[in-house]
Design a protein around this motif. Structure first.
Motif, PDB file in Angstrom:
ATOM      1  N   HIS A  90       0.689  -1.144   0.088  1.00  0.00           N
ATOM      2  CA  HIS A  90       0.112  -0.026  -0.135  1.00  0.00           C
ATOM      3  C   HIS A  90       0.926   1.089  -0.150  1.00  0.00           C
ATOM      4  N   LEU A  91       1.852   1.377   0.706  1.00  0.00           N
ATOM      5  CA  LEU A  91       2.826   2.498   0.810  1.00  0.00           C
ATOM      6  C   LEU A  91       3.511   2.788  -0.587  1.00  0.00           C
ATOM      7  N   LEU A  92       3.717   1.527  -1.493  1.00  0.00           N
ATOM      8  CA  LEU A  92       4.163   1.751  -2.662  1.00  0.00           C
ATOM      9  C   LEU A  92       3.039   2.558  -3.397  1.00  0.00           C
ATOM     10  N   VAL A  93       1.913   2.106  -3.542  1.00  0.00           N
ATOM     11  CA  VAL A  93       0.827   2.744  -4.183  1.00  0.00           C
ATOM     12  C   VAL A  93       0.612   4.223  -3.824  1.00  0.00           C
ATOM     13  N   VAL A  94       0.662   4.329  -2.782  1.00  0.00           N
ATOM     14  CA  VAL A  94       0.758   5.836  -2.115  1.00  0.00           C
ATOM     15  C   VAL A  94       1.878   6.682  -2.682  1.00  0.00           C
ATOM     16  N   LEU A  95       3.116   5.973  -2.611  1.00  0.00           N
ATOM     17  CA  LEU A  95       4.342   6.717  -3.177  1.00  0.00           C
ATOM     18  C   LEU A  95       4.065   6.988  -4.742  1.00  0.00           C
ATOM     19  N   GLN A  96       3.577   5.978  -5.560  1.00  0.00           N
ATOM     20  CA  GLN A  96       3.381   6.234  -6.999  1.00  0.00           C
ATOM     21  C   GLN A  96       2.580   7.109  -7.299  1.00  0.00           C
ATOM     22  N   LYS A  97       1.479   7.340  -6.374  1.00  0.00           N
ATOM     23  CA  LYS A  97       0.581   8.524  -6.711  1.00  0.00           C
ATOM     24  C   LYS A  97       1.186   9.892  -6.425  1.00  0.00           C
ATOM     25  N   ASP A  98       2.007  10.166  -5.694  1.00  0.00           N
ATOM     26  CA  ASP A  98       2.665  11.287  -5.245  1.00  0.00           C
ATOM     27  C   ASP A  98       3.760  11.887  -6.191  1.00  0.00           C
ATOM     28  N   LYS A  99       3.608  13.118  -6.729  1.00  0.00           N
ATOM     29  CA  LYS A  99       4.166  13.585  -7.662  1.00  0.00           C
ATOM     30  C   LYS A  99       5.697  13.991  -7.235  1.00  0.00           C
ATOM     31  N   ARG A 100       5.622  13.964  -5.658  1.00  0.00           N
ATOM     32  CA  ARG A 100       7.114  14.888  -5.098  1.00  0.00           C
ATOM     33  C   ARG A 100       8.050  13.434  -5.059  1.00  0.00           C
ATOM     34  N   VAL A 101       7.871  12.265  -5.568  1.00  0.00           N
ATOM     35  CA  VAL A 101       8.761  11.459  -5.396  1.00  0.00           C
ATOM     36  C   VAL A 101       8.708  10.235  -6.555  1.00  0.00           C
TER      37      VAL A 101
END
Length: 162
Positions: free
Chosen positions: A50-61
């Motif tokens: 789930h953390l990976l999904v959240v990070l993939q959606k975040d344009k800052r990373v």
């Protein structure tokens, strides 16, 4: 679905679709950072996904690489469940202290409560390296001061080429 491999009687590695993983797209972000990921409360491997999904959606990373997931015994406070640990290599344009606050907010979003040192936790995110910088402030030390002494960092780190 996870493939499991016993390293020794204390350590087990887990492999899935996203652990380990290498991105093929180039990132527009400026800095490369290595983040240690850990946890031992609840369904930690699912939380990592789930953390990976959240990070993939975040344009800052941007996610560059992930390591295998390592199951290992706790240290410090040992009367708790084993930990799952992994490494994320990310690209970001955030400065180190801004990036630290970003990680702390992610921990909180995933239910992290800070009760005492080495306490059980849902998610722990530690900056291991930040763009080959050395940083020593009250709230941030990079490289992480104990990374080389921890199997929970060194074994996953060996799989991401650092």
């Amino acid at each position: 679905m996870y493939r499991k491999r016993k390293i020794n009687k204390r350590l087990t590695s887990f492999y899935s679709l996203h652990f380990p993983y290498t991105a093929h797209a180039k990132s527009r972000h400026r800095y490369e950072t290595v983040v240690g990921v850990g946890g031992n409360v609840g369904d930690v491997r699912r939380r990592f996904e789930h953390l990976l999904v959240v990070l993939q959606k975040d344009k800052r990373v941007s996610i560059v690489k992930t390591s295998l997931i390592l199951k290992n015994p706790p240290f410090g406070y040992t009367d708790q469940d084993d930990f799952f640990n992994s490494i994320l290599v990310l690209k970001t344009s955030m400065q180190p202290r801004v990036f630290l606050r970003f990680l702390l907010r992610l921990e909180k979003k995933f239910g992290r409560k800070r009760t005492f040192e080495n306490a059980p936790r849902t998610l722990d995110l530690d900056i291991i390296f930040f763009d080959n910088r050395t940083i020593h402030t009250q709230d941030l030390i990079v490289p992480h001061p104990f990374y080389a002494q921890r199997e929970s960092v060194m074994i996953p780190l060996s799989g991401v080429g650092r």
